[in-house]
Design an enzyme around this catalytic site. Sequence first.
Site, PDB file in Angstrom:
ATOM      1  N   SER A  22     -11.742 -27.022   7.315  1.00  0.00           N
ATOM      2  CA  SER A  22     -11.048 -25.741   7.392  1.00  0.00           C
ATOM      3  C   SER A  22      -9.598 -25.924   7.834  1.00  0.00           C
ATOM      4  O   SER A  22      -9.305 -26.735   8.705  1.00  0.00           O
ATOM      5  CB  SER A  22     -11.770 -24.840   8.401  1.00  0.00           C
ATOM      6  OG  SER A  22     -10.986 -23.729   8.725  1.00  0.00           O
ATOM      7  N   ILE A  23      -8.687 -25.148   7.238  1.00  0.00           N
ATOM      8  CA  ILE A  23      -7.296 -25.192   7.697  1.00  0.00           C
ATOM      9  C   ILE A  23      -7.081 -24.259   8.886  1.00  0.00           C
ATOM     10  O   ILE A  23      -6.038 -24.317   9.534  1.00  0.00           O
ATOM     11  CB  ILE A  23      -6.301 -24.840   6.576  1.00  0.00           C
ATOM     12  CG1 ILE A  23      -6.480 -23.408   6.125  1.00  0.00           C
ATOM     13  CG2 ILE A  23      -6.383 -25.821   5.437  1.00  0.00           C
ATOM     14  CD1 ILE A  23      -5.363 -22.887   5.260  1.00  0.00           C
ATOM     15  N   ASP A  24      -8.045 -23.399   9.164  1.00  0.00           N
ATOM     16  CA  ASP A  24      -7.882 -22.404  10.222  1.00  0.00           C
ATOM     17  C   ASP A  24      -8.112 -22.966  11.620  1.00  0.00           C
ATOM     18  O   ASP A  24      -7.852 -22.300  12.605  1.00  0.00           O
ATOM     19  CB  ASP A  24      -8.825 -21.222   9.998  1.00  0.00           C
ATOM     20  CG  ASP A  24      -8.472 -20.440   8.755  1.00  0.00           C
ATOM     21  OD1 ASP A  24      -7.299 -20.481   8.351  1.00  0.00           O
ATOM     22  OD2 ASP A  24      -9.367 -19.802   8.188  1.00  0.00           O
ATOM     23  N   ARG A  59      21.756 -18.455   5.393  1.00  0.00           N
ATOM     24  CA  ARG A  59      20.762 -17.444   5.062  1.00  0.00           C
ATOM     25  C   ARG A  59      19.571 -17.546   6.002  1.00  0.00           C
ATOM     26  O   ARG A  59      19.298 -18.590   6.592  1.00  0.00           O
ATOM     27  CB  ARG A  59      20.243 -17.625   3.630  1.00  0.00           C
ATOM     28  CG  ARG A  59      21.294 -17.469   2.564  1.00  0.00           C
ATOM     29  CD  ARG A  59      21.623 -15.983   2.385  1.00  0.00           C
ATOM     30  NE  ARG A  59      22.508 -15.771   1.271  1.00  0.00           N
ATOM     31  CZ  ARG A  59      23.770 -15.395   1.379  1.00  0.00           C
ATOM     32  NH1 ARG A  59      24.300 -15.194   2.557  1.00  0.00           N
ATOM     33  NH2 ARG A  59      24.502 -15.203   0.313  1.00  0.00           N
ATOM     34  N   MET A  66      -0.250 -20.758   5.116  1.00  0.00           N
ATOM     35  CA  MET A  66      -1.675 -20.585   4.875  1.00  0.00           C
ATOM     36  C   MET A  66      -2.372 -20.138   6.162  1.00  0.00           C
ATOM     37  O   MET A  66      -1.830 -20.284   7.241  1.00  0.00           O
ATOM     38  CB  MET A  66      -2.282 -21.908   4.407  1.00  0.00           C
ATOM     39  CG  MET A  66      -1.621 -22.470   3.176  1.00  0.00           C
ATOM     40  SD  MET A  66      -2.053 -24.184   2.874  1.00  0.00           S
ATOM     41  CE  MET A  66      -0.895 -25.038   3.931  1.00  0.00           C
ATOM     42  N   GLY A  67      -3.563 -19.620   6.020  1.00  0.00           N
ATOM     43  CA  GLY A  67      -4.319 -19.287   7.207  1.00  0.00           C
ATOM     44  C   GLY A  67      -5.066 -17.970   7.138  1.00  0.00           C
ATOM     45  O   GLY A  67      -5.831 -17.660   8.036  1.00  0.00           O
ATOM     46  N   ARG A  68      -4.830 -17.183   6.119  1.00  0.00           N
ATOM     47  CA  ARG A  68      -5.531 -15.920   5.902  1.00  0.00           C
ATOM     48  C   ARG A  68      -5.546 -15.053   7.144  1.00  0.00           C
ATOM     49  O   ARG A  68      -4.529 -14.480   7.474  1.00  0.00           O
ATOM     50  CB  ARG A  68      -6.941 -16.213   5.389  1.00  0.00           C
ATOM     51  CG  ARG A  68      -7.542 -15.089   4.606  1.00  0.00           C
ATOM     52  CD  ARG A  68      -8.887 -15.455   4.073  1.00  0.00           C
ATOM     53  NE  ARG A  68      -9.675 -16.128   5.075  1.00  0.00           N
ATOM     54  CZ  ARG A  68     -10.726 -16.874   4.812  1.00  0.00           C
ATOM     55  NH1 ARG A  68     -11.110 -17.043   3.590  1.00  0.00           N
ATOM     56  NH2 ARG A  68     -11.401 -17.443   5.769  1.00  0.00           N
TER      57      ARG A  68
END
Length: 107
Positions: A22-24, A59, A66-68
């Site tokens: 999982s990336i979370d 700028r 990512m991570g929802r």
Amino acid sequence: GGITAEEAQRSSYLNIVGMVGSIDNDFCGTDMTIGTDSALHRIMEVIDAITTTAQSHQRTFVLEVMGRHCGYLALITALACGADWVFIPEAPPEDDWEDHLCRRLTE
């Protein structure tokens, strides 16, 4: 129930370990999941590339990572790169955040 006792006995020498990808980074009992480190590395590469462009053009860039529904990557990335602002789902911004951001950028 899918493996018979005989099959289990025949394969008792096997040691099977599951690894969370999982990336979370939301798996209890681990310091960091496999996907988290990979995702953070990729995000930092992109930020390094974008920072040069943002500085040369004077700028402000807004990046979404990512991570929802989990702000772990956003928070760790903000700490690692010295971001001025970070928005995470666990602590949503107030309704007038756009106006506040614009005021701060023009000060």
